[in-house]
Design a protein around this motif. Structure first.
Motif, PDB file in Angstrom:
ATOM      1  N   CYS A  95       0.838  -1.213   0.000  1.00 39.87           N
ATOM      2  CA  CYS A  95       0.000   0.000   0.000  1.00 39.87           C
ATOM      3  C   CYS A  95       0.866   1.255   0.000  1.00 39.87           C
ATOM      4  CB  CYS A  95      -0.931  -0.001   1.210  1.00 39.87           C
ATOM      5  SG  CYS A  95      -1.984   1.470   1.232  1.00 39.87           S
ATOM      6  N   CYS A 116      -5.794   2.426   5.266  1.00 37.99           N
ATOM      7  CA  CYS A 116      -6.882   2.701   4.318  1.00 37.99           C
ATOM      8  C   CYS A 116      -8.245   2.586   4.995  1.00 37.99           C
ATOM      9  CB  CYS A 116      -6.783   1.772   3.109  1.00 37.99           C
ATOM     10  SG  CYS A 116      -5.427   2.230   2.016  1.00 37.99           S
ATOM     11  N   CYS A 157      -5.797  -2.125   4.004  1.00 33.56           N
ATOM     12  CA  CYS A 157      -4.898  -2.143   5.168  1.00 33.56           C
ATOM     13  C   CYS A 157      -5.477  -1.290   6.305  1.00 33.56           C
ATOM     14  CB  CYS A 157      -3.514  -1.635   4.772  1.00 33.56           C
ATOM     15  SG  CYS A 157      -3.444   0.132   4.432  1.00 33.56           S
ATOM     16  N   CYS A 166      -4.572   0.891  -1.120  1.00 36.82           N
ATOM     17  CA  CYS A 166      -4.923  -0.519  -1.337  1.00 36.82           C
ATOM     18  C   CYS A 166      -6.364  -0.793  -0.923  1.00 36.82           C
ATOM     19  CB  CYS A 166      -3.967  -1.433  -0.571  1.00 36.82           C
ATOM     20  SG  CYS A 166      -4.263  -1.473   1.211  1.00 36.82           S
ATOM     21  N   GLU A 167      -6.915   0.069  -0.085  1.00 42.55           N
ATOM     22  CA  GLU A 167      -8.282  -0.026   0.438  1.00 42.55           C
ATOM     23  C   GLU A 167      -8.519  -1.256   1.311  1.00 42.55           C
ATOM     24  OE1 GLU A 167      -9.879   2.528   0.479  1.00 42.55           O
ATOM     25  OE2 GLU A 167      -9.506   3.679  -1.344  1.00 42.55           O
TER      26      GLU A 167
END
Ligand SMILES: [Zn+2]
Length: 270
Positions: free
Chosen positions: A30, A255, A252, A249-250
């Motif tokens: 990410c 995110c 982790c 990364c949407e």
């Protein structure tokens, strides 16, 4: 270049000036979370597993007393050692009782090495560097030495598949080995391809700790891992220097913590 010491090795300034194995891996996972940590907007949460690993490493480099003095959270309110650290003491004893493991761990401890590689300065900290025997040794604590674990990988068609692998593959230690070996080779001024022997001394977190000395020396794999790092570096350098927008990364912690909802998702898309 910014001079590294043990005290500033993990600082934001050091991480801004240098690439490291951990940062490289985090960039692939990410980009947004790495940039947020470098900008001071995000602090990766620490975990007890991470601290227990650091405790075992402090034994290896002879700073166990300092570690205990600085980590009152090792103890319960009744001032007994927490279960995780009792297990860690067992792991340390396991290694101390094994003459071959102790022989392999001989050398200079926690050696900071830097080198310019693939367009950036890199820093690595070697658990053990033994120049006489031309050997690098990494100390690993792991759930099990022998048990294979499931990981998700992409197959040759780019499809995600589950595969069962050893802890060495699951935690991408061949990649770490490649980065450490190449940085050390460049720093020592040796010819291309003239890498040191690389061993992992592993000890498990099981009730009766298991142990192994693992030979990671594999020039063919090393070349393959380094080629992948080289291919990924232009993008990483561009993001790190602010030339490219970091991708989220949407999935982790960072995110999730900074996610802003803008739409409704269909239940079948979950
Ligand atoms: Zn993320």
């Amino acid at each position: 270049m910014f001079p590294l010491t043990k005290d500033n090795y993990h600082s934001t300034l050091a991480n801004t000036c240098y690439m490291s194995r951990g940062q490289y891996k985090n960039f692939l996972d990410c980009e947004a979370s790495v940039m947020a940590s470098l900008n001071g907007q995000w602090v990766e949460p620490s975990s007890i597993a991470l601290e227990v690993g650091q405790y075992v490493h402090s034994w290896n480099d002879g700073t166990r007393r300092e570690f205990i003095a600085n980590h009152s959270n090792m103890f319960t309110q009744k001032l007994t050692l927490k279960k995780e650290y009792q297990d860690a003491d067992k792991m340390i004893e396991t290694l101390e009782r094994d003459p071959f493991a102790m022989y392999c761990l001989e050398g200079q401890k926690e050696v900071i090495v830097t080198a310019f590689m693939f367009g950036a300065w890199w820093k690595v900290m070697l658990d053990v560097q033994n120049n006489e025997r031309r050997r690098i040794v990494d100390l690993k604590t792991t759930r099990s030495v022998t048990e294979h674990v499931w990981i998700v990988v992409e197959d040759e068609f780019g499809k995600k598949v589950n595969r069962k692998v050893s802890f060495v593959e699951a935690y991408q230690y061949p990649l770490q080995n490649a980065i450490y070996s190449e940085v050390e080779r460049i720093a020592m001024g040796r010819d291309e391809g003239d890498w040191s022997e690389f061993l992992i001394v592993a000890v498990s977190k099981e009730k009766s700790p298991d142990k192994a000395i693992i030979n990671m020396t594999d020039p063919e794999r090393l070349v393959k891992e380094l080629a992948e790092v080289e291919a990924n570096m232009p993008r990483i350098i561009a993001v790190k220097s602010g030339l490219e927008e970091p991708r989220r990364c949407e999935c982790c912690d960072y995110c999730r913590a900074t996610k802003v909802l803008t739409k409704v998702v269909k239940y079948t898309e979950l």
